[in-house]
Design a protein around this motif. Structure first.
Motif, mmCIF file in Angstrom:
data_model
loop_
_atom_site.group_PDB
_atom_site.id
_atom_site.type_symbol
_atom_site.label_atom_id
_atom_site.label_comp_id
_atom_site.label_asym_id
_atom_site.label_seq_id
_atom_site.Cartn_x
_atom_site.Cartn_y
_atom_site.Cartn_z
ATOM 1 N N ARG A 20 0.835 -1.106 -0.032
ATOM 2 C CA ARG A 20 0.224 0.073 -0.101
ATOM 3 C C ARG A 20 0.767 1.166 0.031
ATOM 4 N NH1 ARG A 20 -4.784 -1.633 -1.597
ATOM 5 N NH2 ARG A 20 -5.541 -3.480 -0.374
ATOM 6 N N LEU A 21 1.877 1.138 0.877
ATOM 7 C CA LEU A 21 2.812 2.192 0.909
ATOM 8 C C LEU A 21 3.564 2.491 -0.336
ATOM 9 C CD1 LEU A 21 4.120 2.233 4.395
ATOM 10 C CD2 LEU A 21 2.414 3.791 3.607
ATOM 11 N N THR A 22 3.887 1.454 -1.076
ATOM 12 C CA THR A 22 4.598 1.708 -2.494
ATOM 13 C C THR A 22 3.760 2.158 -3.354
ATOM 14 O OG1 THR A 22 5.743 -0.474 -1.867
ATOM 15 C CG2 THR A 22 5.772 0.319 -4.132
ATOM 16 N N TRP A 23 2.328 1.908 -3.462
ATOM 17 C CA TRP A 23 1.666 2.509 -4.692
ATOM 18 C C TRP A 23 1.350 3.892 -4.040
ATOM 19 C CZ3 TRP A 23 0.563 0.933 -8.704
ATOM 20 C CH2 TRP A 23 0.335 -0.705 -9.329
ATOM 21 N N ALA A 24 1.223 4.233 -2.970
ATOM 22 C CA ALA A 24 1.242 5.732 -2.481
ATOM 23 C C ALA A 24 2.252 6.390 -2.745
ATOM 24 C CB ALA A 24 0.979 5.983 -1.027
ATOM 25 N N LEU A 28 2.860 9.461 -5.430
ATOM 26 C CA LEU A 28 3.444 10.831 -4.979
ATOM 27 C C LEU A 28 4.756 11.145 -6.263
ATOM 28 C CD1 LEU A 28 3.807 13.217 -3.248
ATOM 29 C CD2 LEU A 28 5.483 11.761 -2.008
ATOM 30 N N PHE A 29 5.606 10.351 -6.756
ATOM 31 C CA PHE A 29 6.610 10.515 -7.469
ATOM 32 C C PHE A 29 6.230 10.952 -8.945
ATOM 33 C CE2 PHE A 29 9.359 8.345 -4.394
ATOM 34 C CZ PHE A 29 10.641 9.254 -4.576
ATOM 35 N N VAL A 83 -2.149 16.880 -4.412
ATOM 36 C CA VAL A 83 -2.768 16.175 -5.451
ATOM 37 C C VAL A 83 -2.892 14.644 -5.145
ATOM 38 C CG1 VAL A 83 -2.919 15.522 -8.041
ATOM 39 C CG2 VAL A 83 -2.052 17.799 -7.181
ATOM 40 N N SER A 84 -1.693 14.178 -4.615
ATOM 41 C CA SER A 84 -1.623 12.703 -4.415
ATOM 42 C C SER A 84 -2.422 12.410 -2.992
ATOM 43 C CB SER A 84 -0.361 12.060 -4.426
ATOM 44 O OG SER A 84 0.429 12.878 -3.513
ATOM 45 N N GLY A 90 -6.867 6.668 0.286
ATOM 46 C CA GLY A 90 -7.328 5.367 -0.147
ATOM 47 C C GLY A 90 -6.747 4.424 0.046
ATOM 48 N N GLN A 91 -5.312 4.405 -0.146
ATOM 49 C CA GLN A 91 -4.268 3.052 0.206
ATOM 50 C C GLN A 91 -4.358 2.660 1.938
ATOM 51 O OE1 GLN A 91 -3.142 0.900 -1.947
ATOM 52 N NE2 GLN A 91 -3.890 2.134 -3.544
#
Length: 330
Positions: A20-24, A28-29, A83-84, A90-91
């Motif tokens: 989940r943190l990887t997708w977040a 962001l990047f 924006v993110s 959501g994650q």
């Protein structure tokens, strides 16, 4: 094997949290790259309140070679975080939601949508109302030069202006989360609406002290942040009362369901007891009838009847003495 089985669920949760943190972070990047591509437009949007007051013939300066570059990086990162933020929330929600009950998910879902909306409202308030008033106040200290004195004119630095704008937007956006925080605390039973109402005078003092710390040292921005905090505090009291009523109603419904289940169990227990009592009664009646038939059989065997149907006593005649009669009767 037992220790391995105990560690597996924890490892699975940690792996899911990592994903989940990887997708977040990936979101962001990606948004950071997009925002850096449009960084000049974003910075122009942030500078517009000051540019409209100063006029087109004014300028902004920078005194270090890397100041503008790092300013653009900060602007891009700030915009990317904004924006993110829905993706990050959501994650986090997707990770936490499976461990919640249905009523808990229904209770937290409105706050998930309210958090970015309230932050946007706080940023809009500071951008369209507070910043123009504050910039006019600060620019009022400019003086035109004369024969006896030198001119006093603002030469705003790029990095300092961005730091001030980001500080104001973050402060107002954070303060606008007050209803969400207090309402969640009320639902958890940490605070009550009556307790918040009794501590209103302390909240007013804390609100203006907080505004004085987060805003520049001018009355416009301090009052502009302190008054919305007080209004949000009153809204939080109303939301806390609504939350307490809902929680009381849910507790009453749960109590009614528990009482109904206990009543049903009592009736179910009473039914087998009555059936057992009926069976026991039938058994006693059957034993009584069997005993009665046995007594009748004994009478018929011991006392043969004569021709008229009356019982005929065996043994000595009725003319014998009393001892023989007693023995015959026995």
């Amino acid at each position: 094997m037992q220790s391995h089985d105990k560690q597996m669920p924890i490892m699975e949760h940690l792996i899911e949290l990592r994903n989940r943190l990887t997708w977040a972070v990936l979101a962001l990047f990606i948004t950071f790259g997009v925002c850096y591509y449009f960084v000049e437009d974003i910075y122009g949007f942030l500078v517009r309140p000051l540019a409209e007051i100063m006029g087109p013939d004014r300028r902004m300066i920078y005194t270090a070679l890397t100041e503008v570059f790092f300013t653009y990086v900060k602007v891009s990162f700030f915009a990317a975080c904004f924006v993110s933020a829905p993706v990050f929330l959501g994650q986090i929600w997707a990770f936490v939601a499976p461990g919640l009950y249905k009523n808990e998910r229904a209770a937290f879902m409105p706050f998930l949508f309210a958090t970015p909306i309230l932050f946007l409202m706080g940023g809009a308030l500071v951008y369209y109302l507070i910043m123009p008033l504050a910039w006019k106040f600060f620019l009022s200290f400019e003086q035109a030069g004369g024969a006896a004195n030198l001119a006093i004119q603002l030469e705003a630095k790029v990095g300092e202006y961005l730091s001030l704008v980001m500080k104001l937007i973050f402060a107002f956006g954070l303060c606008f989360q007050l209803p969400v925080l207090l309402t969640l605390m009320a639902r958890a039973g940490i605070v009550t609406a009556d307790g918040l109402a009794r501590r209103r005078k302390y909240a007013i003092v804390i609100a203006f002290a907080f505004a004085a710390i987060l805003t520049p040292p001018d009355l416009i921005s301090q009052i502009g942040l302190g008054i919305p905090i007080i209004i949000l505090y009153e809204i939080s009291i109303i939301m806390a009362r609504i939350s307490e009523r809902k929680r009381s109603k849910e507790d009453a419904d749960e109590d009614d369901e528990d009482e109904g289940s206990e009543t049903g169990d009592g009736e179910a227990d009473a039914a087998p007891e009555s059936g057992a009592a009926a069976v026991q009664k039938d058994s006693i009646d059957a034993q009584g009838e069997a005993a009665a038939s046995y007594d009748d059989g004994q009478v018929s065997l011991d006392r043969p009847t004569d021709g008229e149907g009356q019982a005929k006593l065996s043994g000595p005649s009725h003319n014998d003495d009393g001892e023989d009669d007693f023995n015959n009767a026995r």
